[in-house]
Design a protein around this motif. Structure first.
Motif, short mmCIF file in Angstrom:
data_model
loop_
_atom_site.label_atom_id
_atom_site.label_comp_id
_atom_site.label_asym_id
_atom_site.label_seq_id
_atom_site.Cartn_x
_atom_site.Cartn_y
_atom_site.Cartn_z
N UNK A 1 -8.13 35.11 51.35
CA UNK A 1 -7.89 33.73 50.74
C UNK A 1 -8.46 32.55 51.95
N UNK A 2 -8.50 32.97 53.07
CA UNK A 2 -8.92 31.92 54.07
C UNK A 2 -10.42 32.20 53.80
N UNK A 3 -11.14 33.32 53.64
CA UNK A 3 -12.70 33.31 53.75
C UNK A 3 -13.02 32.76 52.44
N UNK A 4 -12.30 32.74 51.31
CA UNK A 4 -12.82 32.15 50.18
C UNK A 4 -12.60 30.68 50.25
N UNK A 5 -11.56 30.18 50.92
CA UNK A 5 -11.29 28.72 51.10
C UNK A 5 -12.66 28.07 52.03
#
Length: 150
Positions: A128-132
Motif C-alpha cells: 500500500x505504501x509503494x502504491x501511494x
C-alpha cells in the motif's frame, strides 16, 4: 530662498545643471534596472538547474522504476547505481515522498535494499505504501516537468 533657486534654474547655468542631474538620475535608474533584471535571470537559471537536477538525478530514475515499471521502492533500492543516486540526491525529494520511504523502511526492519517484513500484514502495508508512493511520485514528476518546460 526658493526665489533664488528658481531664478538660478531659469538662467543658462541652471538649465545645464538641471539637465546633468536629470541625466545622472536616468543613468542610476538604468543601472538599478539592469541589476534587478540580471538577478531575476540568474534566479530563473538557478531554479531551472535545480529542476533539471531533480528530474535527471532522482525523480526520473524513480519514476522509471516505480511508476513505469510498476515496482516497489525496494526494487529501486536494490540496484547499486540507483541506490547511490538515492543516497546522494534523496534530499531533493519532497517531504511527502521521504515520509513514504521512511514508513517503508520502518516496515522492512530498517533495510531499504532488502526489507524483511513480519508476517503480521506488514507486506500488505508495504505494498500500500509503494502504491501511494508511486501515485505521489507520478504527480510530482509531472508537475516538475511542467515547471521545467515552462
Amino acid at each position: 530662498m526658493l526665489k533664488k533657486i528658481t531664478t538660478y534654474i531659469m538662467n543658462d547655468d541652471g538649465k545645464l545643471i538641471a539637465a546633468a542631474i536629470g541625466a545622472l538620475v536616468a543613468i542610476i535608474i538604468f543601472i538599478i534596472k539592469d541589476i534587478i533584471m540580471y538577478e531575476i535571470r540568474e534566479s530563473k537559471k538557478r531554479k531551472k538547474l535545480l529542476l533539471d537536477r531533480k528530474l535527471t538525478s532522482i525523480y526520473g530514475p524513480l519514476f522509471a522504476v516505480c511508476v513505469t515499471g510498476q515496482n516497489s521502492i525496494s526494487t529501486f533500492m536494490k540496484d547499486d547505481s540507483l541506490f547511490e543516486k538515492y543516497t546522494t540526491n534523496g534530499h531533493l525529494l519532497s517531504d511527502k515522498l521521504i515520509t513514504y520511504i521512511g514508513e517503508y523502511q520502518k516496515l522492512g526492519r530498517g533495510d531499504l535494499r532488502d526489507p524483511v517484513f513480519s508476517a503480521g500484514g506488514d507486506g500488505q502495508k508495504a505494498l500500500e505504501i509503494s502504491i501511494a508512493f508511486s501515485k505521489c511520485l507520478e504527480n510530482e514528476f509531472r508537475k516538475l516537468r511542467k515547471k521545467y518546460i515552462a
